[in-house]
Scaffold this motif. Structure first.
Motif, PDB file in Angstrom:
ATOM      1  N   TYR A 137       0.817  -1.210   0.000  1.00 24.95           N
ATOM      2  CA  TYR A 137       0.000   0.000   0.000  1.00 24.95           C
ATOM      3  C   TYR A 137       0.860   1.274   0.000  1.00 24.95           C
ATOM      4  O   TYR A 137       0.697   2.138  -0.857  1.00 24.95           O
ATOM      5  CB  TYR A 137      -0.936   0.010   1.212  1.00 24.95           C
ATOM      6  CG  TYR A 137      -1.722   1.300   1.317  1.00 24.95           C
ATOM      7  CD1 TYR A 137      -2.812   1.524   0.489  1.00 24.95           C
ATOM      8  CD2 TYR A 137      -1.335   2.298   2.196  1.00 24.95           C
ATOM      9  CE1 TYR A 137      -3.518   2.714   0.551  1.00 24.95           C
ATOM     10  CE2 TYR A 137      -2.028   3.493   2.269  1.00 24.95           C
ATOM     11  CZ  TYR A 137      -3.116   3.699   1.439  1.00 24.95           C
ATOM     12  OH  TYR A 137      -3.799   4.885   1.498  1.00 24.95           O
ATOM     13  N   THR A 138       1.795   1.366   0.936  1.00 26.87           N
ATOM     14  CA  THR A 138       2.537   2.632   1.066  1.00 26.87           C
ATOM     15  C   THR A 138       3.436   2.882  -0.152  1.00 26.87           C
ATOM     16  O   THR A 138       3.531   4.015  -0.615  1.00 26.87           O
ATOM     17  CB  THR A 138       3.380   2.674   2.360  1.00 26.87           C
ATOM     18  OG1 THR A 138       4.267   1.566   2.382  1.00 26.87           O
ATOM     19  CG2 THR A 138       2.504   2.632   3.594  1.00 26.87           C
ATOM     20  N   GLY A 167       2.874   1.761  -3.165  1.00 28.59           N
ATOM     21  CA  GLY A 167       1.956   2.076  -4.257  1.00 28.59           C
ATOM     22  C   GLY A 167       1.502   3.523  -4.201  1.00 28.59           C
ATOM     23  O   GLY A 167       1.438   4.207  -5.231  1.00 28.59           O
ATOM     24  N   VAL A 168       1.208   4.001  -3.002  1.00 28.77           N
ATOM     25  CA  VAL A 168       0.795   5.397  -2.844  1.00 28.77           C
ATOM     26  C   VAL A 168       1.918   6.337  -3.299  1.00 28.77           C
ATOM     27  O   VAL A 168       1.682   7.320  -4.001  1.00 28.77           O
ATOM     28  CB  VAL A 168       0.389   5.691  -1.377  1.00 28.77           C
ATOM     29  CG1 VAL A 168       0.291   7.189  -1.123  1.00 28.77           C
ATOM     30  CG2 VAL A 168      -0.946   5.027  -1.058  1.00 28.77           C
ATOM     31  N   ALA A 186       4.176   5.729  -5.522  1.00 32.77           N
ATOM     32  CA  ALA A 186       4.258   5.662  -6.981  1.00 32.77           C
ATOM     33  C   ALA A 186       3.129   6.469  -7.627  1.00 32.77           C
ATOM     34  O   ALA A 186       3.345   7.226  -8.580  1.00 32.77           O
ATOM     35  CB  ALA A 186       4.208   4.210  -7.449  1.00 32.77           C
ATOM     36  N   THR A 208       3.435  -1.141  -9.359  1.00 33.62           N
ATOM     37  CA  THR A 208       4.316  -0.423  -8.435  1.00 33.62           C
ATOM     38  C   THR A 208       5.765  -0.880  -8.617  1.00 33.62           C
ATOM     39  O   THR A 208       6.689  -0.067  -8.666  1.00 33.62           O
ATOM     40  CB  THR A 208       3.865  -0.650  -6.972  1.00 33.62           C
ATOM     41  OG1 THR A 208       2.478  -0.298  -6.851  1.00 33.62           O
ATOM     42  CG2 THR A 208       4.673   0.198  -6.011  1.00 33.62           C
TER      43      THR A 208
END
Lengths: 275, 275
Positions: free
Chosen positions: B167-168, B170-171, B173, B244
């Motif tokens: 999650y982190t 990906g955020v 990116a 990602t």
């Protein structure tokens, strides 16, 4: 003050009601439109012109709220008649909005974009606007609209909206993917908890809302992402935006769409796995 | 209380220092290790065994902090000698951690994962732990460690860490991609502003930090994402995680890595475009 709407769906209806309450004369034209559109316009209580030409000639401000794929054609149709300020409020890319507003012969154009939900916020929904006549359009603040001018160039407002959209939809997809995997492992709550320790106290509520909303609107999201990908592809290879589009395409294909929005993500994953 | 470390890099050094300050005897073994590792261990002031076998036999708790690709081999090497509790604190997938801990004959195993930065937090860095002996490992809280037990199954702690990481990263990116495009259009500040209206007041600072960090650590991020993708691929097609990984691969290839972490994202994009 006379405001005209091109196209009359939810956005036009909501904003019209509010403007009329505040003393604005609102007109539209429903020639060749669906019965549904006619009905919405009649129920809203706006006045009618018998031609798009008259609507364009007589409106101080004319706002286009059609389906995105019609934005250009509608502008082309009324472009040479439009006397007032022409506002494109459709969910289209900066490139499309520039082409669309290029059809307006008097050059009094505004690129406007809605940020947030018109259903939830009504007339007070946030509208960002750019373009040579954005300041004039923002005069509708006196009649209750919530308009912020974000620049003098057409394309900026729609660009801000689409880039914001790329981010928020991507976050929903990331959350869905991670929490779904956590759910299968039986650690979904813990994953949310440990993400929330860096993301702030509202994270969990917001995450749950994003996952349920992603499931309910997967199809619409994948369509909206097409526009985002098209825009981003102009300047780079948008790896993340393309993945977000693909994610929502797969999701809308794989999930049995619920009749109403699920209340929590457990419901979503149950729908997904059919148990 | 005697704690042993297998592998001696930054994590082992930081935690050892803190534990020794609180009265714990800390040992390691540096046979066949690099000079750099030997130097770190000597500078930290831990004691040495002359064999991994002795280290494994004499430690109440033995913690593995090797490079992820060695996690399994190291466990295999000491597995039949380990008398105390064996803790795998490496950044590996649940599957790998289960295989690794399967090598420990006495079954006194713990899957542990660090959440956050050991450099910033020192001994107090958050450690999550699962597995049959997680509660016993958590006894090190009396010596200043910040351990939370998240389950009784090996694989849960590392799963939580990797899903949080999916999650982190990906955020980061997503932010990079959206804000970079905004920068090219001259609307980066506005995009951040309008995202922050729904994401909360800390969003902008956090976004800037994520963009600069993504640029500085692109290569490491892409490697870490390989493990995430491998894990997620076990149960689904991880569209977002794969994107990602690809994003960070392209970023590390395309950006001229700065000597120090950039102070803001304008510096990052200047590096990117070489002006």
């Amino acid at each position: 003050m006379q405001v005209g709407f091109l196209g009359f769906g939810e956005v036009a209806s909501t904003i019209s009601s509010g403007l009329m309450d505040n003393g604005v004369d609102v007109y539209t034209c429903v020639i060749d439109r669906t019965n549904k559109t006619k009905e919405i316009a009649e129920n809203t209580g706006v006045k009618f012109y018998n031609s798009y030409r008259s609507l364009a000639k007589n409106s101080d401000i004319i706002i286009s709220t059609v389906v995105p794929s019609n934005a250009f054609e509608v502008a082309k149709m009324v472009g040479k008649y439009s006397k007032g300020i022409y506002v494109d409020m459709n969910n289209v890319s900066p490139k499309t909005v520039k082409q669309t507003l290029g059809m307006i012969k008097n050059g009094k154009t505004v690129d406007a974009a809605i940020i947030g939900s018109v259903v939830e916020m009504g007339l007070n929904v946030k509208v960002i606007a750019s373009g040579p006549f954005a300041d004039d359009f923002a005069g509708l603040k006196s009649f209750g609209m919530n308009i912020s001018v974000v620049g003098s160039e057409n394309g900026h407002a729609s660009g801000i909206k689409l880039l914001r959209s790329a981010y928020t939809k991507g976050v929903s997809a990331l959350l869905f993917e991670s929490i779904q995997h956590g759910y299968k492992m039986g650690i979904d709550k813990e994953v949310l908890k440990y993400i929330s320790e860096t993301e702030g106290k509202d994270f969990i509520d917001s995450a749950v809302s994003r996952i349920t909303s992603a499931a309910f609107h997967a199809d619409r999201r994948s369509q909206e992402m097409e526009e985002v990908v098209e825009m981003l592809s102009e300047k780079q290879d948008p790896v993340m935006a393309k993945a977000t589009e693909e994610f929502f395409k797969q999701l809308s294909k794989n999930i049995k769409k619920p009749n109403k929005r699920p209340e929590n993500y457990l419901e979503v994953f149950k729908l997904f796995y059919g148990d």
